[in-house]
Design a protein around this motif. Sequence first.
Motif, PDB file in Angstrom:
ATOM      1  N   GLU A 138     -11.266  12.012  13.089  1.00 24.68           N
ATOM      2  CA  GLU A 138     -11.691  11.407  11.826  1.00 24.68           C
ATOM      3  C   GLU A 138     -10.421  10.977  11.091  1.00 24.68           C
ATOM      4  OE1 GLU A 138     -14.806  12.645   8.411  1.00 24.68           O
ATOM      5  OE2 GLU A 138     -13.282  14.134   8.901  1.00 24.68           O
ATOM      6  N   VAL A 139     -10.403   9.748  10.610  1.00 22.64           N
ATOM      7  CA  VAL A 139      -9.247   9.187   9.909  1.00 22.64           C
ATOM      8  C   VAL A 139      -9.668   8.884   8.479  1.00 22.64           C
ATOM      9  CG1 VAL A 139      -7.543   7.321   9.861  1.00 22.64           C
ATOM     10  CG2 VAL A 139      -8.433   8.133  12.061  1.00 22.64           C
ATOM     11  N   LYS A 140      -9.150   9.661   7.534  1.00 21.86           N
ATOM     12  CA  LYS A 140      -9.443   9.424   6.119  1.00 21.86           C
ATOM     13  C   LYS A 140      -8.181   8.878   5.470  1.00 21.86           C
ATOM     14  CE  LYS A 140     -12.904  13.049   5.552  1.00 21.86           C
ATOM     15  NZ  LYS A 140     -13.217  14.301   4.829  1.00 21.86           N
ATOM     16  N   LEU A 141      -8.276   7.666   4.931  1.00 25.33           N
ATOM     17  CA  LEU A 141      -7.142   7.005   4.293  1.00 25.33           C
ATOM     18  C   LEU A 141      -7.394   6.898   2.800  1.00 25.33           C
ATOM     19  CD1 LEU A 141      -7.084   4.368   7.045  1.00 25.33           C
ATOM     20  CD2 LEU A 141      -5.017   5.621   6.416  1.00 25.33           C
ATOM     21  N   PHE A 142      -6.390   7.273   2.028  1.00 24.20           N
ATOM     22  CA  PHE A 142      -6.444   7.192   0.568  1.00 24.20           C
ATOM     23  C   PHE A 142      -5.238   6.358   0.145  1.00 24.20           C
ATOM     24  CE2 PHE A 142      -8.285  11.106   2.052  1.00 24.20           C
ATOM     25  CZ  PHE A 142      -9.494  11.174   1.382  1.00 24.20           C
ATOM     26  N   VAL A 143      -5.479   5.098  -0.249  1.00 23.47           N
ATOM     27  CA  VAL A 143      -4.363   4.199  -0.532  1.00 23.47           C
ATOM     28  C   VAL A 143      -4.506   3.519  -1.890  1.00 23.47           C
ATOM     29  CG1 VAL A 143      -3.792   3.741   1.883  1.00 23.47           C
ATOM     30  CG2 VAL A 143      -5.437   2.301   0.743  1.00 23.47           C
ATOM     31  N   THR A 144      -3.372   3.330  -2.506  1.00 26.53           N
ATOM     32  CA  THR A 144      -3.271   2.533  -3.721  1.00 26.53           C
ATOM     33  C   THR A 144      -2.613   1.226  -3.329  1.00 26.53           C
ATOM     34  OG1 THR A 144      -3.031   4.519  -5.046  1.00 26.53           O
ATOM     35  CG2 THR A 144      -2.343   2.454  -6.065  1.00 26.53           C
ATOM     36  N   ILE A 145      -3.203   0.130  -3.764  1.00 25.59           N
ATOM     37  CA  ILE A 145      -2.705  -1.185  -3.380  1.00 25.59           C
ATOM     38  C   ILE A 145      -2.273  -1.924  -4.633  1.00 25.59           C
ATOM     39  CG2 ILE A 145      -3.244  -3.331  -2.177  1.00 25.59           C
ATOM     40  CD1 ILE A 145      -5.627  -1.646  -0.939  1.00 25.59           C
ATOM     41  N   SER A 146      -1.089  -2.482  -4.584  1.00 24.84           N
ATOM     42  CA  SER A 146      -0.555  -3.265  -5.693  1.00 24.84           C
ATOM     43  C   SER A 146      -0.146  -4.614  -5.139  1.00 24.84           C
ATOM     44  CB  SER A 146       0.659  -2.541  -6.295  1.00 24.84           C
ATOM     45  OG  SER A 146       1.205  -3.312  -7.321  1.00 24.84           O
ATOM     46  N   VAL A 147      -0.975  -5.625  -5.378  1.00 28.17           N
ATOM     47  CA  VAL A 147      -0.772  -6.941  -4.778  1.00 28.17           C
ATOM     48  C   VAL A 147      -0.648  -7.988  -5.872  1.00 28.17           C
ATOM     49  CG1 VAL A 147      -1.758  -8.655  -3.228  1.00 28.17           C
ATOM     50  CG2 VAL A 147      -2.151  -6.252  -2.791  1.00 28.17           C
ATOM     51  N   ALA A 193       0.835  -1.209   0.000  1.00 27.88           N
ATOM     52  CA  ALA A 193       0.000   0.000   0.000  1.00 27.88           C
ATOM     53  C   ALA A 193       0.865   1.253   0.000  1.00 27.88           C
ATOM     54  CB  ALA A 193      -0.910   0.007   1.222  1.00 27.88           C
ATOM     55  N   ARG A 194       0.384   2.273  -0.692  1.00 27.24           N
ATOM     56  CA  ARG A 194       1.003   3.601  -0.722  1.00 27.24           C
ATOM     57  C   ARG A 194      -0.125   4.622  -0.723  1.00 27.24           C
ATOM     58  NH1 ARG A 194       4.636   0.871   0.295  1.00 27.24           N
ATOM     59  NH2 ARG A 194       6.665   0.689  -0.685  1.00 27.24           N
ATOM     60  N   GLY A 195       0.109   5.758  -0.083  1.00 24.64           N
ATOM     61  CA  GLY A 195      -0.911   6.783  -0.090  1.00 24.64           C
ATOM     62  C   GLY A 195      -0.718   7.772   1.025  1.00 24.64           C
ATOM     63  N   TYR A 196      -1.845   8.284   1.547  1.00 28.05           N
ATOM     64  CA  TYR A 196      -1.760   9.245   2.633  1.00 28.05           C
ATOM     65  C   TYR A 196      -2.979   9.138   3.533  1.00 28.05           C
ATOM     66  CZ  TYR A 196      -4.925  12.252  -0.072  1.00 28.05           C
ATOM     67  OH  TYR A 196      -5.993  12.750  -0.767  1.00 28.05           O
ATOM     68  N   CYS A 197      -2.827   9.716   4.725  1.00 29.27           N
ATOM     69  CA  CYS A 197      -3.879   9.718   5.726  1.00 29.27           C
ATOM     70  C   CYS A 197      -4.064  11.145   6.220  1.00 29.27           C
ATOM     71  CB  CYS A 197      -3.474   8.809   6.889  1.00 29.27           C
ATOM     72  SG  CYS A 197      -4.613   8.863   8.284  1.00 29.27           S
ATOM     73  N   VAL A 198      -5.315  11.551   6.391  1.00 25.50           N
ATOM     74  CA  VAL A 198      -5.631  12.860   6.948  1.00 25.50           C
ATOM     75  C   VAL A 198      -6.412  12.636   8.239  1.00 25.50           C
ATOM     76  CG1 VAL A 198      -6.828  15.048   6.605  1.00 25.50           C
ATOM     77  CG2 VAL A 198      -5.718  13.912   4.657  1.00 25.50           C
ATOM     78  N   LEU A 199      -5.889  13.168   9.358  1.00 21.70           N
ATOM     79  CA  LEU A 199      -6.552  13.080  10.658  1.00 21.70           C
ATOM     80  C   LEU A 199      -7.073  14.457  11.048  1.00 21.70           C
ATOM     81  CD1 LEU A 199      -3.824  11.021  11.087  1.00 21.70           C
ATOM     82  CD2 LEU A 199      -5.179  10.621  13.101  1.00 21.70           C
ATOM     83  N   THR A 200      -8.324  14.494  11.473  1.00 25.81           N
ATOM     84  CA  THR A 200      -8.951  15.750  11.887  1.00 25.81           C
ATOM     85  C   THR A 200      -9.697  15.515  13.196  1.00 25.81           C
ATOM     86  OG1 THR A 200      -9.299  16.285   9.552  1.00 25.81           O
ATOM     87  CG2 THR A 200     -10.510  17.602  11.159  1.00 25.81           C
ATOM     88  N   ALA A 201      -9.427  16.344  14.211  1.00 27.45           N
ATOM     89  CA  ALA A 201     -10.171  16.260  15.465  1.00 27.45           C
ATOM     90  C   ALA A 201     -11.613  16.692  15.193  1.00 27.45           C
ATOM     91  CB  ALA A 201      -9.535  17.144  16.524  1.00 27.45           C
ATOM     92  N   VAL A 202     -12.572  15.846  15.568  1.00 24.93           N
ATOM     93  CA  VAL A 202     -13.972  16.146  15.264  1.00 24.93           C
ATOM     94  C   VAL A 202     -14.863  16.264  16.494  1.00 24.93           C
ATOM     95  CG1 VAL A 202     -13.924  15.202  12.932  1.00 24.93           C
ATOM     96  CG2 VAL A 202     -14.496  13.697  14.846  1.00 24.93           C
ATOM     97  N   TRP A 203     -14.393  15.731  17.652  1.00 25.99           N
ATOM     98  CA  TRP A 203     -15.291  15.700  18.799  1.00 25.99           C
ATOM     99  C   TRP A 203     -14.494  15.422  20.059  1.00 25.99           C
ATOM    100  CZ3 TRP A 203     -18.460  10.980  20.549  1.00 25.99           C
ATOM    101  CH2 TRP A 203     -19.478  11.365  21.445  1.00 25.99           C
ATOM    102  N   SER A 204     -14.857  16.053  21.143  1.00 28.65           N
ATOM    103  CA  SER A 204     -14.281  15.750  22.462  1.00 28.65           C
ATOM    104  C   SER A 204     -15.419  15.316  23.380  1.00 28.65           C
ATOM    105  CB  SER A 204     -13.567  16.972  23.038  1.00 28.65           C
ATOM    106  OG  SER A 204     -12.397  17.238  22.311  1.00 28.65           O
ATOM    107  N   PRO A 205     -15.676  14.016  23.469  1.00 28.27           N
ATOM    108  CA  PRO A 205     -16.796  13.535  24.278  1.00 28.27           C
ATOM    109  C   PRO A 205     -16.620  13.814  25.769  1.00 28.27           C
ATOM    110  CG  PRO A 205     -15.567  11.693  23.349  1.00 28.27           C
ATOM    111  CD  PRO A 205     -14.988  12.937  22.783  1.00 28.27           C
ATOM    112  N   THR A 206     -15.357  13.912  26.223  1.00 31.46           N
ATOM    113  CA  THR A 206     -15.049  14.260  27.613  1.00 31.46           C
ATOM    114  C   THR A 206     -13.842  15.206  27.588  1.00 31.46           C
ATOM    115  OG1 THR A 206     -13.442  12.500  28.001  1.00 31.46           O
ATOM    116  CG2 THR A 206     -15.765  11.931  28.356  1.00 31.46           C
TER     117      THR A 206
END
Length: 191
Positions: A173-182, A153-166
């Motif tokens: 929020e974890v958004k993953l964009f990956v290219t897979i070559s298997v 796998a190759r790509g990137y991940c974007v993490l964004t704080a979306v909520w503080s329950p406590t």
Amino acid sequence: YIHRAHVGLIAMTSSYMLLSLVFLLATSSARAGGFKHLHLYMHETFTGPNATLFSVVPPLHRGDNARFGMVGVLDDELRDGPDPRNSSLVGRFQSLFAFAGLVTPPGMQTATSLVFTAGEHAGSTLVMVGSIVSSEGPYETAVVGGTGAFRMARGYCVLTAVWSPTPESTVYEVKLFVTISVHRNSVSLTK
């Protein structure tokens, strides 16, 4: 009139082209993969009896940059939704990080494994490595490999704080964009 040496060269070139075509067809049919977008949520608890984030090496000095040299680990829940009461646990977000910048705020170097324990990708991992250069989100890091369903796998991940329950926790929020070559003919290490 074609000289005999030219006939041999033409035959050899034709054979080479045929072998090249057969090789290209064989390797392209043995490959699988494609683009994948995963949308997950990391649940992190900073303090208290259920903390998932720990500093394991204290900072080196206490000047303007009080966190430089600090090393920490985290083992956060990875879920398919932001609310832990209404989402399923799909794995762990495990990371080693170090504050490695002398600027303020210090840049953080990270090495992270997303370990999938349930769902479609159970038994697979994704590996991310990179810098977080600002304390302001969203944060972006490189996906550099994986195992199981995410081999090569190759790509990137974007993490964004979306909520503080406590006050002691944050959901990212974890958004993953990956290219897979298997390769389909890969050796499987699981039974």
